[in-house]
Design a protein around this motif. Sequence first.
Motif, PDB file in Angstrom:
ATOM      1  N   ASP A  70       0.929  -1.296  -0.048  1.00  0.00           N
ATOM      2  CA  ASP A  70      -0.040   0.138   0.038  1.00  0.00           C
ATOM      3  C   ASP A  70       1.090   1.127  -0.097  1.00  0.00           C
ATOM      4  OD1 ASP A  70       0.899  -0.125   2.396  1.00  0.00           O
ATOM      5  OD2 ASP A  70      -0.980   0.212   3.630  1.00  0.00           O
ATOM      6  N   ALA A  71       2.189   1.288  -0.399  1.00  0.00           N
ATOM      7  CA  ALA A  71       2.867   2.484  -0.440  1.00  0.00           C
ATOM      8  C   ALA A  71       4.027   2.316  -1.512  1.00  0.00           C
ATOM      9  CB  ALA A  71       3.627   2.551   0.939  1.00  0.00           C
ATOM     10  N   VAL A  72       4.074   3.472  -1.824  1.00  0.00           N
ATOM     11  CA  VAL A  72       5.202   3.623  -3.290  1.00  0.00           C
ATOM     12  C   VAL A  72       6.151   4.990  -2.914  1.00  0.00           C
ATOM     13  CG1 VAL A  72       3.761   2.621  -5.233  1.00  0.00           C
ATOM     14  CG2 VAL A  72       3.510   5.212  -4.773  1.00  0.00           C
ATOM     15  N   ALA A  73       7.137   4.910  -3.502  1.00  0.00           N
ATOM     16  CA  ALA A  73       7.993   5.928  -3.502  1.00  0.00           C
ATOM     17  C   ALA A  73       8.048   6.645  -4.980  1.00  0.00           C
ATOM     18  CB  ALA A  73       9.532   5.533  -3.250  1.00  0.00           C
ATOM     19  N   VAL A  74       7.680   7.870  -5.134  1.00  0.00           N
ATOM     20  CA  VAL A  74       7.877   8.397  -6.448  1.00  0.00           C
ATOM     21  C   VAL A  74       8.923   9.424  -6.485  1.00  0.00           C
ATOM     22  CG1 VAL A  74       6.483   9.805  -8.142  1.00  0.00           C
ATOM     23  CG2 VAL A  74       5.162   8.299  -6.484  1.00  0.00           C
ATOM     24  N   THR A  75       9.548   9.350  -7.492  1.00  0.00           N
ATOM     25  CA  THR A  75      10.766  10.062  -7.708  1.00  0.00           C
ATOM     26  C   THR A  75      10.549  10.961  -9.042  1.00  0.00           C
ATOM     27  OG1 THR A  75      12.359   8.491  -6.920  1.00  0.00           O
ATOM     28  CG2 THR A  75      13.624  10.311  -8.394  1.00  0.00           C
ATOM     29  N   PHE A  76      10.795  12.498  -8.593  1.00  0.00           N
ATOM     30  CA  PHE A  76      10.630  13.514  -9.901  1.00  0.00           C
ATOM     31  C   PHE A  76      11.903  13.675 -10.133  1.00  0.00           C
ATOM     32  CE2 PHE A  76       6.906  13.725  -7.109  1.00  0.00           C
ATOM     33  CZ  PHE A  76       5.977  13.627  -8.028  1.00  0.00           C
ATOM     34  N   ALA A  77      12.264  14.150 -11.457  1.00  0.00           N
ATOM     35  CA  ALA A  77      13.328  14.768 -12.240  1.00  0.00           C
ATOM     36  C   ALA A  77      13.289  16.215 -12.237  1.00  0.00           C
ATOM     37  CB  ALA A  77      13.689  14.267 -13.512  1.00  0.00           C
ATOM     38  N   VAL A  78      14.245  16.967 -11.553  1.00  0.00           N
ATOM     39  CA  VAL A  78      14.298  18.438 -11.439  1.00  0.00           C
ATOM     40  C   VAL A  78      15.202  18.816 -12.678  1.00  0.00           C
ATOM     41  CG1 VAL A  78      14.470  20.500 -10.101  1.00  0.00           C
ATOM     42  CG2 VAL A  78      13.832  18.486  -9.290  1.00  0.00           C
ATOM     43  N   PRO A  79      14.631  19.786 -13.728  1.00  0.00           N
ATOM     44  CA  PRO A  79      15.243  20.366 -14.644  1.00  0.00           C
ATOM     45  C   PRO A  79      16.249  21.486 -14.092  1.00  0.00           C
ATOM     46  CG  PRO A  79      13.101  21.102 -14.757  1.00  0.00           C
ATOM     47  CD  PRO A  79      13.272  20.026 -13.612  1.00  0.00           C
ATOM     48  N   PRO A  80      17.472  21.655 -14.774  1.00  0.00           N
ATOM     49  CA  PRO A  80      18.316  22.510 -14.259  1.00  0.00           C
ATOM     50  C   PRO A  80      17.911  23.910 -13.817  1.00  0.00           C
ATOM     51  CG  PRO A  80      19.322  21.443 -16.129  1.00  0.00           C
ATOM     52  CD  PRO A  80      17.810  20.978 -16.063  1.00  0.00           C
ATOM     53  N   GLU A  81      16.998  24.488 -14.673  1.00  0.00           N
ATOM     54  CA  GLU A  81      16.538  25.863 -14.346  1.00  0.00           C
ATOM     55  C   GLU A  81      15.915  26.110 -13.032  1.00  0.00           C
ATOM     56  OE1 GLU A  81      13.501  23.900 -17.316  1.00  0.00           O
ATOM     57  OE2 GLU A  81      15.784  24.155 -16.963  1.00  0.00           O
ATOM     58  N   LEU A  82      15.384  24.517 -12.411  1.00  0.00           N
ATOM     59  CA  LEU A  82      14.438  24.671 -11.452  1.00  0.00           C
ATOM     60  C   LEU A  82      15.288  24.237 -10.177  1.00  0.00           C
ATOM     61  CD1 LEU A  82      10.948  23.542 -12.686  1.00  0.00           C
ATOM     62  CD2 LEU A  82      11.833  25.844 -11.943  1.00  0.00           C
ATOM     63  N   ARG A  83      16.677  23.655 -10.248  1.00  0.00           N
ATOM     64  CA  ARG A  83      17.247  23.274  -9.236  1.00  0.00           C
ATOM     65  C   ARG A  83      17.525  23.971  -7.974  1.00  0.00           C
ATOM     66  NH1 ARG A  83      21.433  19.980 -12.948  1.00  0.00           N
ATOM     67  NH2 ARG A  83      19.950  18.571 -13.701  1.00  0.00           N
ATOM     68  N   ALA A  84      17.539  25.558  -8.253  1.00  0.00           N
ATOM     69  CA  ALA A  84      17.642  26.289  -7.107  1.00  0.00           C
ATOM     70  C   ALA A  84      16.470  26.256  -6.311  1.00  0.00           C
ATOM     71  CB  ALA A  84      18.176  27.771  -7.517  1.00  0.00           C
ATOM     72  N   ALA A  85      15.272  26.305  -6.943  1.00  0.00           N
ATOM     73  CA  ALA A  85      13.889  26.611  -6.376  1.00  0.00           C
ATOM     74  C   ALA A  85      13.795  24.871  -5.467  1.00  0.00           C
ATOM     75  CB  ALA A  85      12.825  26.843  -7.203  1.00  0.00           C
ATOM     76  N   PHE A  86      14.234  24.111  -5.966  1.00  0.00           N
ATOM     77  CA  PHE A  86      13.773  22.765  -5.393  1.00  0.00           C
ATOM     78  C   PHE A  86      14.872  22.182  -4.241  1.00  0.00           C
ATOM     79  CE2 PHE A  86      10.456  22.996  -8.626  1.00  0.00           C
ATOM     80  CZ  PHE A  86       9.430  22.202  -7.692  1.00  0.00           C
ATOM     81  N   ARG A  87      15.933  22.919  -4.002  1.00  0.00           N
ATOM     82  CA  ARG A  87      16.893  22.613  -2.999  1.00  0.00           C
ATOM     83  C   ARG A  87      16.153  22.597  -1.739  1.00  0.00           C
ATOM     84  NH1 ARG A  87      21.236  20.258  -5.384  1.00  0.00           N
ATOM     85  NH2 ARG A  87      22.196  21.499  -6.647  1.00  0.00           N
ATOM     86  N   HIS A  88      16.543  21.616  -1.016  1.00  0.00           N
ATOM     87  CA  HIS A  88      15.371  21.282   0.243  1.00  0.00           C
ATOM     88  C   HIS A  88      16.402  21.185   1.474  1.00  0.00           C
ATOM     89  CE1 HIS A  88      16.279  17.224  -0.613  1.00  0.00           C
ATOM     90  NE2 HIS A  88      16.233  16.806   0.841  1.00  0.00           N
TER      91      HIS A  88
END
Length: 349
Positions: A16-34
């Motif tokens: 009942d569980a999955v891991a979903v991986t998203f690819a982050v394009p180069p132009e959005l990498r700064a916005a998605f640093r966590h």
Amino acid sequence: MFHPLQVREIERLTDDAVAVTFAVPPELRAAFRHTPGQHIALRRSVDGQEIRRTYSICTPATDQPVLVLRVGIRLVEDGAFSTYALKELAVGDTVDVMAPAGRFTLEPRPGRFVGIVGGSGITPVLSIAATLLAQQPDARFCLIRSDRTAASTMFLEEVADLKDRYPQRFQLIHTLSREEQQAGLPSGRLDEARLRSLLPALLKIDSVDGWYLCGPYGLVQGAERALRAIDVPRTHIHEEIFHIDNGTPTAPAAATPAHSTVTATLDGRSGSWPVHDSESLLEAVLRNRADAPYACKGGVCGTCRAFLVSGEVRMDRNFALESDEVDAGYVLACQSHPVTEKVELDFDR
């Protein structure tokens, strides 16, 4: 702000569980640093209705040139997004994703830290532990986790990898509530009474620099009471609730004052609007500013956090703000109702 991200991988973790991986394009990498422990909001439309759900990032926070975001999603009964994620979402699909947010975080630093988690509460703590151990050779982490059964346990391989890589600095205590184990702790829930006796036997309490509690409401609240009972300072305890029971208490209902208005500042622009009876401040703002920040609308994620500039409000629930944030004047707009005729919020602070 939401950005379309492509699904790079979907991995089945349990039935009942999955891991979903998203690819982050180069132009959005700064916005998605966590920061380790943060979450992202996912958005989809169903029959013309917008649905948003928050999921914690389990990926370590690193400076690798290729950035990916991985979240764990467990099926919730009648869940509009979790059902879609487990049964329909496919590699190559695009999902609207909000930039990482949340304050259930640990900036890597030397010290001893403990995570107490239940079920899918492992997700943000996995990122916290993996990042901490990789970046701080003088840090130690103890993970105390509770699951129903071995088959329902998320991220078994990832936790096992931490044990293999950091045998001297990573400690794992795992208990199952509905299944006996061949080794380790006896089965049973990690409730307040059990933790009060277990924690001093496992750890030197006053040497722990931070406690990270994540999972269902009952487990987190029981763990907090146990820690306070053994004299852990409240400032050392960090919490994130994943599941809210229907019986969870809320503030007493009160009627919205007649002719109540809310003034809100968002992205540097301000406006004033009426608040309808029984309407939350977030709902009043959303009727006029569709870009107002929110995700869960349940008082859990903290995305709608705003500073109360003036007036008085009543919050129905608060499972996202720390006590010092409330004392400083912050509220959850999704749970706030006006007590005075005029209320002013600032979402930019």
